[in-house]
Structure formats: structure tokens, C-alpha cells
Design a protein around this motif. Structure first.
Motif, short mmCIF file in Angstrom:
data_model
loop_
_atom_site.label_atom_id
_atom_site.label_comp_id
_atom_site.label_asym_id
_atom_site.label_seq_id
_atom_site.Cartn_x
_atom_site.Cartn_y
_atom_site.Cartn_z
N ARG A 143 -0.93 9.25 -11.55
CA ARG A 143 0.44 8.64 -10.71
C ARG A 143 1.42 9.12 -11.31
NH1 ARG A 143 4.04 4.78 -10.04
NH2 ARG A 143 4.30 3.91 -8.08
N ASN A 147 4.00 12.08 -9.78
CA ASN A 147 5.43 11.60 -9.35
C ASN A 147 6.43 12.43 -10.18
OD1 ASN A 147 4.36 9.90 -7.55
ND2 ASN A 147 4.44 8.09 -8.81
N ASP A 210 8.88 1.87 -13.28
CA ASP A 210 8.54 2.33 -12.08
C ASP A 210 8.00 1.54 -11.09
OD1 ASP A 210 6.30 2.09 -13.41
OD2 ASP A 210 5.33 4.05 -12.76
N GLU A 216 8.56 2.20 -0.32
CA GLU A 216 7.63 3.24 -0.86
C GLU A 216 6.08 2.56 -0.62
OE1 GLU A 216 9.86 5.12 -4.45
OE2 GLU A 216 8.99 3.02 -4.90
#
Length: 440
Positions: A143, A147, A210, A216
Motif C-alpha cells: 500500500r 501510494n 497516512d 479517500e
């Protein structure tokens, strides 16, 4: 720091932007370095049990047979497999920083606690806890890479991260052997478990929070529903990636769980010599993985087809790894050790490029997380099957030749699957938006 340095610069001046970009790059690579170090510590806590299983005091303490050793080695992967998809959901919902810190603490404490266990059930329980907590490593790391790195840099980023997962066994085996030789297996677990906790200090300081915003999360939920669960399962390519991941990891998990015992019991090495040759093998795969990932990225940036380039590296790695059978049938110790190092090091050509190919290049972006969850289950399944099959074949044949012949078969299957099944036209398709008709 970047704000202070840019205060005296004129608007639009390039020098003002440079410190910010430099700081961002430092934080990005610094965080990736910490993720690689966390993987290193995780793999130290996975392989130290393999070193302990190669010494008589540990086996006598828990009264372990060869079949028992297979079960102990595989216990980690039962909970690891079950927790892959839940951990993927957790990092998507709550980010990487805090969940990773919590799970890291749990697995280090559980690893240290093995040194205090008196009964077999306690040993197995701690291994199950470690497996559940370490299930966060792969989904969290992917992940974060997804990103923070461009897809064309994924081979380099994954290769760099893979240094941790390969140097972990390289360092863990000789370190565990040295600690057992100079203290005891009990203190080995306590020391390696507690020492790992120091990683938390730089992680909590450097890693950014994060936690995804509500916008999102809503966007991710919408994008994830673009392709149905049934469409994913109906894709031959997805099933092909599961086979490839299983075949690759079957060999690596054999090396992590049974290589120390193979080198001591069949090749007659001392515990310290075993640690040294395990270090050579896993250092080889770590270095080759990084170089191969970087080289593939360079070839792709120069116009190479991403799928073709990565397939060449993946198949080449499987082919070189097949020399494990030469090591199994070697008559001299020197020849066996040579092919032991060559076969695992050669598999490094596959490591980063397989991860980039199967998890990023061939999979549509909206479902990368879902497919990676399935792939992680296949990886964990290899971790369950490899120790158990090795223990059973060793019990039945009395030799490591049979288990290593099975490895050869899986390597051939993996290469064939890459060539025949990993075809982009067989990937899950994203439905095209249908335009709404306006009334006349």
C-alpha cells in the motif's frame, strides 16, 4: 526545515523548490528503508525457529519428531494466511503507521516469549501469534509503495524492500546459531525478540500519519466495486499469479524452515557453518533481487515492453533455481553447498520482477488490493505446505532428496505458468462506463 530555508527565496525560484523535493525524497526513501528493516526483523523472527529446530536441546525439550518439526514450522503460516485479507482491510481503513507499530510490537514480544515456553502448545501458540501479527507486513508495504512510487519505479522499490525479506534469513540464521552456541536457545529467542523493538523509535518519528480521509475511503469503495468478486475469480490470469506465487514461495519457505536442518543433518555442517552458508544463500538472493529489479526498470524506461521484460527475468530465475536438484544429488559437500547458494541466489532474478509483474503490471489498479490479498493467501499456503511436505517426505524417505525433487517440480510449474497463463488479455476487465442517452 524546508519552510525556513525557502523563506528568503523569490517566488518561482527553482532553488526554493529543491529543498522541499529533497526532503520529500529523503522521507520517502527513509520510510521505505524502515519498512525493509521491519521485514528484516520479521524474517529474523521467522527463521530463528529453524535454527533452534536443528539443535538437540530444543528438540529434546519439546520431544519433537520430524513430523512435529514440520508442524511447528508451518504453525506460523496458518494464522499468517487467515489474517492476510483482514490486515489488508485494516491498512486501507486506518493507514500504515499505527497498525504497523501495534503489530510489530506484538510479534516481537511473542517471539521473545518463546524462550519462556515449557510445553509444545505454548510454542505453537506463540508462533500463531507471530504469524497473525506479521500478516500486516506485505499489505502495508505494498500500500505504501503504491501510494508513493511511480509504477515504472516499482521494480526498484520492491527490490529494495526485498533486501529486508532476504537479508532477514541471511542474518537471522547465523545470528541465532551464534546466540545458541554462546548462550542457549531460550536466550536466543529473548534477545532477538526484545532487540527488534528498537525499530519502533525511528518508525514513530519518521513515518507520516497516512490515515485516509473520508473522501479517500469513499473513492476506494467506489473503485473497488468496479469489478465484481466473481469477475476476479473468473480470471485465468489471477489464478495463474496464485500458482506462480505458490511455486516461488515454496522454495523460499523450504529454505527458511528446513535449510538449517538439511545443512546440519545431511551435509554434516556445524551450527556455525550452517549459519554461514545460509547467510551466503540469502545474501545472494537479496543482492540479485535488487539488481534485477533495477535493471528491469531501466530496460522498461528505455522502451522495453514491461510484461515481456519482467517475464524474461522471472522465467530465468526459475530456471537457475532448478539447480537445487543438482545440490540435492551432489556426492560431495562442496558441490552441494555450491548449488545451494547458486539456486537460491538465482531465484533473485524472479523476486522483485515477479512481485511487480503479478501484483502491479498485470492487475488493473482498482483491484490491486483485492488481488494482492488472494496472492498473499497463496504465499502463506506455500508456507504451510512446504514445511509439512518436507517433514513428511523426510520421515518417509529418510533423505532430503525427495523434498528437493518436489521443489524442482514446483519451479518448473511456476516457469510454465508465467509463459502460458500470465497473459494480459486474461486479466479482469474494467467495465466501460455506458453513456446515458438523452431524450429526443
Amino acid at each position: 526545515m524546508a519552510v525556513v530555508e525557502s523563506e528568503g527565496a523569490e517566488p518561482g525560484q527553482n532553488a526554493a523548490a529543491t529543498p522541499k523535493l529533497t526532503k520529500a525524497a529523503m522521507v520517502r526513501w527513509g520510510t521505505l528503508t524502515l519498512l525493509a528493516l521491519a521485514a528484516l526483523i520479521a524474517f529474523v523472527d521467522r527463521i530463528n525457529i529453524s535454527s533452534a529446530l536443528a539443535v538437540e536441546p530444543f528438540k529434546q525439550h519439546f520431544a519433537l519428531s520430524n513430523l512435529d518439526r514440520g508442524w511447528v514450522n508451518s504453525a506460523f503460516f496458518w494464522s499468517y494466511a487467515l489474517c492476510q485479507i483482514p490486515m489488508g482491510w485494516i491498512v486501507d481503513r486506518y493507514g500504515v503507521k499505527r497498525p504497523y507499530a501495534i503489530c510489530f510490537t506484538v510479534w516481537c514480544v511473542a517471539s521473545a516469549a518463546i524462550g519462556l515456553m515449557q510445553a509444545l502448545w505454548g510454542l505453537v501458540a506463540m508462533r500463531l501469534i507471530i504469524g497473525a501479527a506479521e500478516a500486516i507486513v506485505v499489505p502495508a508495504t505494498y500500500r505504501w509503495i503504491r501510494n508513493n512510487f511511480h509504477p515504472n519505479e516499482s521494480g526498484t522499490a520492491v527490490g529494495f524492500y526485498s533486501l529486508g525479506s532476504k537479508f532477514g534469513p541471511a542474518i537471522g540464521a547465523p545470528l541465532a546459531a551464534w546466540l545458541i552456541d554462546n548462550s542457549s536457545w531460550q536466550w536466543m529467542f529473548v534477545i532477538t525478540g526484545v532487540a527488534g523493538l528498537t525499530w519502533l523509535v525511528p518508525w514513530l518519528w519518521l513515518a507520516k500519519n497516512d490515515l485516509p480521509s473520508s473522501e479517500e475511503l469513499a473513492a476506494k469503495k467506489k473503485s473497488a466495486s468496479v469489478i465484481s468478486f466473481g469477475s476476479i475469480l473468473a480470471s485465468p490470469l489471477v489464478w495463474g499469479t496464485l500458482v506462480v506465487n505458490f511455486c516461488y514461495n515454496y522454495f523460499t519457505f523450504f529454505c527458511m524452515t528446513w535449510m538449517p536442518s538439511y545443512l546440519v543433518e545431511q551435509r554434516g555442517l556445524s551450527l556455525s557453518q550452517m549459519g554461514l552458508y545460509t547467510f551466503y544463500s540469502f545474501t545472494g538472493i537479496a543482492i540479485v533481487a535488487l539488481v534485477a529489479g533495477w535493471t528491469a526498470d531501466k530496460l522498461i524506461k528505455r522502451g522495453g515492453d514491461p510484461i515481456v521484460v519482467r517475464k524474461v527475468f522471472v522465467v530465468s530465475g526459475f530456471a537457475i533455481a532448478c539447480t537445487v536438484l543438482l545440490g540435492a544429488r551432489a556426492e560431495t559437500v562442496e558441490t552441494a553447498l555450491f548449488w545451494n547458494v547458486v539456486s537460491l541466489s538465482g531465484l533473485g532474478l524472479t523476486t522483485a520482477n515477479n512481485l511487480a509483474l503479478c501484483s502491479l503490471t498485470l492487475i488493473p489498479a482498482p483491484i490491486v488490493g483485492q488481488v494482492k490479498g488472494f496472492q498473499n493467501v497463496a504465499t502463506a499456503l506455500a508456507g504451510i505446505v512446504a514445511p509439512l511436505m518436507t517433514g513428511w517426505l523426510l520421515h518417509a524417505s529418510g533423505s532430503y532428496v525427495a523434498p528437493m525433487t518436489l521443489i524442482f517440480g514446483f519451479l518448473v510449474l511456476g516457469a510454465a505458468t508465467v509463459l502460458l497463463v500470465l497473459r494480459p488479455e486474461w486479466a479482469p476487465k474494467i467495465p466501460q462506463a455506458t453513456p446515458t442517452s438523452t431524450p429526443s
